[in-house]
Design a protein around this motif. Structure first.
Motif, mmCIF file in Angstrom:
data_model
loop_
_atom_site.group_PDB
_atom_site.id
_atom_site.type_symbol
_atom_site.label_atom_id
_atom_site.label_comp_id
_atom_site.label_asym_id
_atom_site.label_seq_id
_atom_site.Cartn_x
_atom_site.Cartn_y
_atom_site.Cartn_z
ATOM 1 N N MET A 1 -4.369 18.239 -0.287
ATOM 2 C CA MET A 1 -3.093 18.549 -0.239
ATOM 3 C C MET A 1 -2.421 18.295 -1.797
ATOM 4 S SD MET A 1 -1.729 20.358 2.000
ATOM 5 C CE MET A 1 0.006 20.389 2.050
ATOM 6 N N ILE B 1 2.630 12.601 -6.586
ATOM 7 C CA ILE B 1 2.495 14.224 -6.895
ATOM 8 C C ILE B 1 3.623 14.593 -8.008
ATOM 9 C CG2 ILE B 1 2.883 16.474 -5.613
ATOM 10 C CD1 ILE B 1 1.768 15.279 -3.380
ATOM 11 N N TRP C 1 0.819 -1.310 0.019
ATOM 12 C CA TRP C 1 -0.043 0.129 -0.061
ATOM 13 C C TRP C 1 0.754 1.293 -0.143
ATOM 14 C CZ3 TRP C 1 -1.037 4.599 2.271
ATOM 15 C CH2 TRP C 1 -2.336 5.348 1.969
ATOM 16 N N THR D 1 -2.670 6.921 8.497
ATOM 17 C CA THR D 1 -2.612 7.903 7.250
ATOM 18 C C THR D 1 -1.501 8.957 7.232
ATOM 19 O OG1 THR D 1 -4.011 9.264 8.289
ATOM 20 C CG2 THR D 1 -5.097 7.650 7.207
ATOM 21 N N PHE E 1 -3.242 21.248 6.003
ATOM 22 C CA PHE E 1 -2.154 20.706 7.025
ATOM 23 C C PHE E 1 -1.711 21.745 8.040
ATOM 24 C CE2 PHE E 1 2.360 18.729 5.971
ATOM 25 C CZ PHE E 1 2.098 18.054 7.090
ATOM 26 N N THR F 1 2.499 6.008 -2.423
ATOM 27 C CA THR F 1 3.538 6.958 -2.175
ATOM 28 C C THR F 1 4.934 7.059 -2.592
ATOM 29 O OG1 THR F 1 4.556 6.086 -0.182
ATOM 30 C CG2 THR F 1 2.433 7.073 0.212
ATOM 31 N N ASN G 1 5.282 12.826 -2.455
ATOM 32 C CA ASN G 1 4.671 11.428 -2.863
ATOM 33 C C ASN G 1 4.872 11.411 -4.327
ATOM 34 O OD1 ASN G 1 2.603 9.894 -4.021
ATOM 35 N ND2 ASN G 1 1.348 10.220 -2.644
HETATM 36 O O1 UT7 Z 1 4.836 17.707 2.085
HETATM 37 C C1 UT7 Z 1 3.459 18.228 1.613
HETATM 38 C C2 UT7 Z 1 2.354 17.656 2.299
HETATM 39 N N1 UT7 Z 1 2.000 16.238 1.751
HETATM 40 C C3 UT7 Z 1 1.145 16.068 0.881
HETATM 41 O O2 UT7 Z 1 1.027 16.780 -0.017
HETATM 42 C C4 UT7 Z 1 0.749 14.489 0.763
HETATM 43 C C5 UT7 Z 1 -0.625 14.588 -0.205
HETATM 44 N N2 UT7 Z 1 -1.124 13.540 -0.155
HETATM 45 C C6 UT7 Z 1 -1.020 12.354 -0.469
HETATM 46 O O3 UT7 Z 1 0.141 11.799 -0.681
HETATM 47 C C7 UT7 Z 1 -1.886 11.207 -0.497
HETATM 48 O O4 UT7 Z 1 -3.193 11.911 -0.172
HETATM 49 C C8 UT7 Z 1 -1.828 10.032 0.650
HETATM 50 C C9 UT7 Z 1 -0.701 9.160 0.295
HETATM 51 C C10 UT7 Z 1 -1.762 10.671 2.006
HETATM 52 C C11 UT7 Z 1 -3.029 9.193 0.821
HETATM 53 O O5 UT7 Z 1 -3.194 8.571 -0.640
HETATM 54 P P1 UT7 Z 1 -4.739 8.475 -1.325
HETATM 55 O O6 UT7 Z 1 -4.636 7.754 -2.394
HETATM 56 O O7 UT7 Z 1 -5.339 9.904 -1.296
HETATM 57 O O8 UT7 Z 1 -5.430 7.471 0.052
HETATM 58 P P2 UT7 Z 1 -6.694 7.687 0.662
HETATM 59 O O9 UT7 Z 1 -6.466 8.716 1.826
HETATM 60 O O10 UT7 Z 1 -8.027 7.953 -0.059
HETATM 61 O O11 UT7 Z 1 -7.237 6.364 1.391
HETATM 62 C C12 UT7 Z 1 -7.433 5.119 0.518
HETATM 63 C C13 UT7 Z 1 -7.481 4.016 1.398
HETATM 64 C C14 UT7 Z 1 -8.608 4.345 2.713
HETATM 65 O O12 UT7 Z 1 -9.344 3.327 2.972
HETATM 66 P P3 UT7 Z 1 -10.923 3.121 2.429
HETATM 67 O O13 UT7 Z 1 -11.691 4.468 2.973
HETATM 68 O O14 UT7 Z 1 -10.741 2.990 0.782
HETATM 69 O O15 UT7 Z 1 -11.251 1.890 2.771
HETATM 70 C C15 UT7 Z 1 -7.537 4.584 3.768
HETATM 71 O O16 UT7 Z 1 -8.047 4.250 4.998
HETATM 72 O O17 UT7 Z 1 -6.402 3.657 2.055
HETATM 73 C C16 UT7 Z 1 -6.460 3.520 3.337
HETATM 74 N N3 UT7 Z 1 -5.255 4.071 3.997
HETATM 75 C C17 UT7 Z 1 -4.204 3.069 4.478
HETATM 76 N N4 UT7 Z 1 -4.339 1.571 4.055
HETATM 77 C C18 UT7 Z 1 -2.995 0.849 4.388
HETATM 78 C C19 UT7 Z 1 -4.639 5.099 4.338
HETATM 79 N N5 UT7 Z 1 -3.540 5.023 4.862
HETATM 80 C C20 UT7 Z 1 -3.268 3.802 4.799
HETATM 81 C C21 UT7 Z 1 -2.021 2.932 5.044
HETATM 82 N N6 UT7 Z 1 -2.075 1.587 4.854
HETATM 83 N N7 UT7 Z 1 -1.003 3.576 5.489
#
Ligand code: UT7
Length: 333
Positions: free
Chosen positions: A228, A266, A35, A158, A198, A40, A263
């Motif tokens: 973000m 990104i 994952w 997360t 953030f 990421t 990421n």
């Molecule tokens: O430095 C600048 C600040 N940082 C950024 O700009 C980061 C920007 N954002 C990101 O990089 C991404 O949005 C993330 C990596 C934080 C998240 O990726 P995503 O593809 O947006 O995932 P999501 O939050 O939509 O989560 C998808 C699923 C969720 O489950 P459901 O609701 O689909 O069942 C989450 O609960 O993945 C789940 N999930 C995880 N699963 C396993 C979230 N974190 C994890 C994890 N391991 N660590």
């Protein structure tokens, strides 16, 4: 009077010794290497020792020695320190002054901290550029040093999987007549309307940390990842276009983009929006995760050390972070 020009004289990095892989995290939180890597691009991150010796100013000291060596300067040649961090050693005094002492600088040079999150190093370089051009400083030590492992909730999958600790520094100084290495253009900005995406509201003057916060874990950094993500790609692409426009240059003149490493998706989307091939984008997120103000200088330094970025190459340093702050530097290394 001839215009003063500036350049990057030297760079250095320090990475904490402890490596924490995704497989290590799998053992303590509900996540998987698959994952994390797929979403990421991260496989591992470095974490500072809490026993001492790797505090943000210690990392900065080690990285600065290296940068001073490359720049062929002595500590007292530095006449300003700009220390970018959202995880300073302590509230007072500032980290730049602590670093001044650790480097044995005795010339009473100006020392300031800037808290602009992941854009910190680019802000510092652009500020250094201005200070040098106006004659206020000659050799500015710019630091991005972070110990984010202290500020993430290790129970929140997360967020904790994204961040790591580390430090990168650059010394900005004069580019002498006839030297083609130069900072060519700069851009800085912030959009405060994104403050909810953030933040870390607890622990400041408005809401000091209480036992309840600690019990509930509400004193840690909070991020709306999806929001973000969207702003990051657009902003990073705009930054690159703006610095090129300001220098009257075009994309085909660019050899390398060194983007903030938040990421891999990104970074790839940004490269696509800019219209540049990923072969020209420096990426090291796999090894270190997001080290906030330190990502750009670490990636920049490693690309120089590995021989990818050479003197004469045109490089864009491109960053974005909480605030929402942003900025870019276009330079001929
Ligand atoms: O430095 C600048 C600040 N940082 C950024 O700009 C980061 C920007 N954002 C990101 O990089 C991404 O949005 C993330 C990596 C934080 C998240 O990726 P995503 O593809 O947006 O995932 P999501 O939050 O939509 O989560 C998808 C699923 C969720 O489950 P459901 O609701 O689909 O069942 C989450 O609960 O993945 C789940 N999930 C995880 N699963 C396993 C979230 N974190 C994890 C994890 N391991 N660590």
């Amino acid at each position: 009077m001839t215009e003063i020009k500036t350049k990057i004289l030297g760079t250095g990095i320090y990475l904490p010794k402890k490596v924490v892989t995704n497989l290590d995290l799998e053992k303590v939180i509900d996540t998987s290497d698959q994952w994390i890597f797929e979403r990421t691009g991260i496989r591992a991150r470095r974490i500072c020792s809490t026993e001492g010796g790797e505090w943000p100013t210690d990392m900065a000291m080690h990285a600065s020695w290296k940068a001073l060596e490359t720049a062929r300067l002595q500590p007292n040649d530095i006449d300003m320190i700009i220390f970018a961090s959202v995880t300073p050693d302590q509230k007072l005094p500032n980290s730049a002054s602590l670093l001044q002492q650790k480097l044995g600088i005795t010339n009473n040079c100006a020392c300031m901290d800037i808290a602009v999150a992941c854009s910190g190093f680019v802000y510092g370089v652009n500020m250094a550029n201005s200070f040098i051009k106006t004659g206020m400083a000659k050799n500015v030590l710019v630091v991005g040093s972070e110990m984010l492992s202290r500020e993430v909730d290790w129970n929140d999958r997360t967020i904790c999987i994204l961040f790591g600790d580390g430090c990168g520094v650059g010394i900005v100084g004069r580019s002498e007549e006839g030297d083609e290495s130069q900072i060519l253009s700069t851009h800085l900005g912030s959009d405060g309307s994104g403050k909810e995406f953030f933040n870390q509201p607890v622990g400041g003057a408005v809401e000091p940390i209480t036992e309840t916060h600690i019990k509930e874990g509400t004193h840690f950094m909070r991020m709306k990842g999806k929001e973000m993500f969207k702003v990051a790609t657009r902003t990073l692409a705009d930054n690159a276009k703006i610095v090129l426009e300001r220098a009257g240059m075009t994309l085909d003149q660019v050899d390398w983009v060194v983007p903030h490493q938040a990421n891999i998706r990104i970074i790839e989307t940004t490269a696509n929006l800019i219209g540049i091939s990923m072969d020209k984008v420096i990426v090291n997120i796999e090894n270190y995760g997001n080290t906030s103000a330190a990502t750009v200088p670490i990636a920049f330094h490693e690309a120089i050390e590995s021989g990818k970025i050479k003197r004469g190459d045109v490089v864009i340093l491109d960053a974005f972070g909480a605030g929402l702050t942003f900025g870019a530097t276009l330079l001929r290394y």
